[in-house]
Design an enzyme around this catalytic site. Sequence first.
Site, PDB file in Angstrom:
ATOM      1  N   ILE A 111     -20.894  -7.920  35.957  1.00  0.00           N
ATOM      2  CA  ILE A 111     -22.130  -7.149  35.813  1.00  0.00           C
ATOM      3  C   ILE A 111     -22.278  -6.697  34.359  1.00  0.00           C
ATOM      4  O   ILE A 111     -21.302  -6.234  33.758  1.00  0.00           O
ATOM      5  CB  ILE A 111     -22.077  -5.902  36.725  1.00  0.00           C
ATOM      6  N   CYS A 112     -23.492  -6.810  33.827  1.00  0.00           N
ATOM      7  CA  CYS A 112     -23.782  -6.247  32.501  1.00  0.00           C
ATOM      8  C   CYS A 112     -25.182  -5.636  32.535  1.00  0.00           C
ATOM      9  O   CYS A 112     -25.723  -5.369  33.604  1.00  0.00           O
ATOM     10  CB  CYS A 112     -23.614  -7.290  31.399  1.00  0.00           C
ATOM     11  N   ARG A 113     -25.776  -5.455  31.382  1.00  0.00           N
ATOM     12  CA  ARG A 113     -27.089  -4.827  31.303  1.00  0.00           C
ATOM     13  C   ARG A 113     -28.185  -5.732  31.862  1.00  0.00           C
ATOM     14  O   ARG A 113     -28.988  -5.311  32.676  1.00  0.00           O
ATOM     15  CB  ARG A 113     -27.398  -4.459  29.849  1.00  0.00           C
ATOM     16  N   GLY A 145     -27.591  -9.447  32.446  1.00  0.00           N
ATOM     17  CA  GLY A 145     -27.085 -10.685  33.035  1.00  0.00           C
ATOM     18  C   GLY A 145     -26.617 -11.710  32.025  1.00  0.00           C
ATOM     19  O   GLY A 145     -26.051 -12.729  32.400  1.00  0.00           O
ATOM     20  N   MET A 159     -27.922  -4.651  35.328  1.00  0.00           N
ATOM     21  CA  MET A 159     -28.287  -3.281  35.679  1.00  0.00           C
ATOM     22  C   MET A 159     -29.781  -3.013  35.492  1.00  0.00           C
ATOM     23  O   MET A 159     -30.320  -2.114  36.140  1.00  0.00           O
ATOM     24  CB  MET A 159     -27.461  -2.280  34.858  1.00  0.00           C
TER      25      MET A 159
END
Length: 119
Positions: free
Chosen positions: A68-70, A72, A97
């Site tokens: 998971i990141c900001r 993708g 996110m």
Amino acid sequence: MRNEKDGIPQWDDEEIKKHLDDESIAFVDVREPDEYDEGHIPGVPLLPMGEIPEHIDRMDKDKTHVFICRSGGRSQKVARYANEQGLERAINFEGGMLSWKGETKSGEEKRVQETSDLY
């Protein structure tokens, strides 16, 4: 909705929510600490992208790992790297996110210090 990009399965918000309580899946937030502190999915540990290489050899190859990141992008790169290192069930949270519609928690909750902190 499930799809694939560069050989990596992509999960959306609904797919993530459906599997958050599945103990056979390790969710890993790969953002930087300040991003994680601003808001993360409750219970998901932080392991910044730059620290992945020092942990990758000890990650459980029998588990599914969802990164998971900001947005993708970074998590896609980590998922591809993990897959190349033998984690055959690496998944990216497409949209990251920015697309998360569920609950978030702020502040440092769980930072991976040892690989065992993931499981």
